[in-house]
Design a protein around this motif. Structure first.
Motif, short mmCIF file in Angstrom:
data_model
loop_
_atom_site.label_atom_id
_atom_site.label_comp_id
_atom_site.label_asym_id
_atom_site.label_seq_id
_atom_site.Cartn_x
_atom_site.Cartn_y
_atom_site.Cartn_z
N VAL A 3 0.84 -1.21 0.00
CA VAL A 3 0.00 0.00 0.00
C VAL A 3 0.87 1.25 0.00
N ARG A 4 1.96 1.20 0.76
CA ARG A 4 2.86 2.35 0.82
C ARG A 4 3.51 2.62 -0.54
N ASN A 5 3.61 1.60 -1.39
CA ASN A 5 4.19 1.76 -2.72
C ASN A 5 3.14 2.05 -3.78
N ILE A 27 -2.51 7.11 3.09
CA ILE A 27 -2.42 5.70 3.49
C ILE A 27 -3.66 5.26 4.26
N THR A 28 -4.09 6.06 5.25
CA THR A 28 -5.28 5.68 6.02
C THR A 28 -6.50 5.60 5.12
N GLU A 29 -6.63 6.57 4.19
CA GLU A 29 -7.75 6.55 3.25
C GLU A 29 -7.70 5.30 2.37
N ALA A 30 -6.49 4.96 1.88
CA ALA A 30 -6.34 3.78 1.02
C ALA A 30 -6.69 2.51 1.79
N ASN A 31 -6.20 2.41 3.02
CA ASN A 31 -6.53 1.23 3.83
C ASN A 31 -8.02 1.13 4.08
N ILE A 80 -7.49 -1.12 11.27
CA ILE A 80 -7.01 -0.16 10.27
C ILE A 80 -6.19 0.93 10.93
N CYS A 81 -6.60 1.35 12.11
CA CYS A 81 -5.83 2.37 12.84
C CYS A 81 -4.40 1.89 13.09
N SER A 82 -4.25 0.71 13.66
CA SER A 82 -2.90 0.23 14.00
C SER A 82 -2.09 -0.06 12.76
N MET A 83 -2.72 -0.59 11.71
CA MET A 83 -2.01 -0.87 10.47
C MET A 83 -1.51 0.41 9.82
N SER A 84 -2.35 1.43 9.78
CA SER A 84 -1.98 2.71 9.17
C SER A 84 -0.85 3.37 9.95
N ILE A 112 4.89 5.45 10.16
CA ILE A 112 6.08 5.81 10.92
C ILE A 112 7.26 4.88 10.72
N THR A 113 7.08 3.80 9.93
CA THR A 113 8.16 2.85 9.74
C THR A 113 8.89 3.13 8.44
#
Length: 429
Positions: free
Chosen positions: A133-135, A142-146, A335-339, A344-345
């Protein structure tokens, strides 16, 4: 990808790469929705034992955790899209074996071979899918995409169990598993049609080759040095222990205690999946308005009440409504924790951090599933659901005493406890 200013960017659904990726993932999710119902029904049909259902879930879960240790290393080393395609093809072949064997004679032992391997392939696929997703999208989307992805999966999950229930009732659960196998072929074809972005220069730290365990520990150290991620990992380990066998217990409750059929179970799971749709659509605005901490803690508290309620519910509509609430809040929290992890990674660590996160908090899941389903058969669903629900509520309360409570909304990297971690090399040196 559009290069328009933020205010004038085209909607995500108009982005061809993201749209194709979403379709491929949806096809895979549709098949999983069939297996989600068909595998427990196949075991229940052959053995009549909820404990056997839980044991199979536990064995598959253990394989998934083991795969997670090395999945992140593979995802950070190799092409993420290619790994997802390989995982799809492995599951296509193995799940395809089940209905062929069942044509001759039911062989429950085969499920104890196929499901763990497929679970391991699924873990590799999920780690790669999350990092991909990041790519695909800009960091601020990112949150919207997730949310979009999860809403699409959930919409499919509404129809999936409904159709799986009909197919299982009409032709048997083995045929429903055949549909699952076909879905992986379609997903692989869709993934072949997209290309992922290369990482941004700041994220392209060279990755020296070390032993897989050493590289895995680089992700684990990053988790440990981020206060919020560390707290999430600990609390989710307990939450997963309490809820990993929830679906098996739910199916047993509907069929054994409430007298439902395979079609009834499909209807319950299909309609309840509307909760996942709602959660996926609500998560982005909730996080913007309430912040990460309040959203995550509130979602898991409501999960606890819903799990306890399912056990004491005496009608199918009530069970369906409570399961929908549970899935809605599970979607919001997940979704919160995944985003947060994606935001931040560093990209060169994202696969290993994701696999370390999942492997750690799923580690207790297999044992939890075995214990939960055994206890449901021994002491009854109401008692087990009440204990699990209270435990989930205590997980949420625990979040109030950790950095999770103070974590803000946007951007994640500026929230309390989410500053840069101490320097971690590509190999954890």
């Amino acid at each position: 990808m559009s290069t328009e200013p933020r205010g004038g960017r085209a909607p995500l659904w108009r982005d061809r790469a993201f749209g194709t990726y979403c379709i491929a993932q949806t096809l895979s999710a549709a098949g999983n929705a069939f297996a989600y119902l068909a595998v427990p029904l196949l075991v229940l049909e052959a053995t009549g034992s909820v404990a056997q259902m839980g044991l199979l879930t536990a064995v598959a879960g253990a394989a998934s955790v083991a795969a997670g240790i090395f999945g992140g290393v593979l995802v950070d080393r190799y092409d993420r899209r290619r790994l997802m395609i390989v995982a799809d093809l492995v599951r296509l072949v193995l799940f395809g074996l089940v209905p062929l064997v069942w044509l001759v004679s039911p062989q429950v032992w085969l499920l104890f071979v196929v499901l763990p391997i497929c679970a391991a392939a699924g873990m590799l696929f999920q780690v790669a899918a999350v990092t991909a997703v990041r790519n695909l999208v800009d960091a601020d989307r990112i949150t919207e995409a997730n949310g979009r992805l999860q809403a699409t999966f959930a919409a499919t999950a509404v129809l999936g169990p409904l159709l799986a229930g009909v197919v299982s009732a009409r032709f048997g659960p083995a045929v429903a598993i055949a549909v699952n196998a076909v879905s992986f072929a379609l997903s692989a074809v869709g993934l072949r049609l997209i290309r992922l972005r290369t990482a941004q220069p700041a994220d392209t730290t060279p990755m020296a080759r070390e032993r897989p365990l050493v590289e895995f520990l680089a992700g684990a150290r990053f988790l440990w040095r981020q206060p919020v991620l560390r707290a999430l990992t600990a609390l989710l380990s307990v939450f997963i222990f309490l809820t990993y066998g929830f679906t098996d217990v739910l199916i047993y409750h509907v069929t054994h205690d409430l007298g439902g059929t395979e079609g009834t179970v499909g209807t319950v799971l299909g309609l309840a999946a509307l909760g996942t749709v709602a959660g996926a659509l609500l998560v982005a605005p909730l996080r913007r308005r309430r912040g990460f901490g309040a959203t995550w803690i509130g979602a898991h508290a409501i999960c606890g009440f819903a799990v306890a309620g399912v056990g004491v519910a005496t009608t199918v509509p009530t069970v369906t409504a409570l399961t929908a609430v549970y899935l809605c809040c599970l979607s919001v929290g997940g979704i919160c924790s995944m985003s947060l992890r994606q935001e931040i990674t560093p990209d060169h660590l994202l696969g290993r951090v994701t696999s370390a996160f999942w492997s750690t908090h799923y580690a207790l899941g297999p044992a939890g599933a075995a214990i939960l389903t055994w206890a449901a058969g021994r002491y009854g669903v109401p008692t087990v659901a009440l204990v699990a629900g209270v435990g989930c509520l205590l997980v949420a309360v625990g979040g109030l005493f950790t950095p999770i409570r103070r974590a803000g909304a946007e951007p994640a990297s500026t929230a309390p406890g989410l500053g840069p971690a101490p320097a971690v090399g590509a190999t954890g040196g």
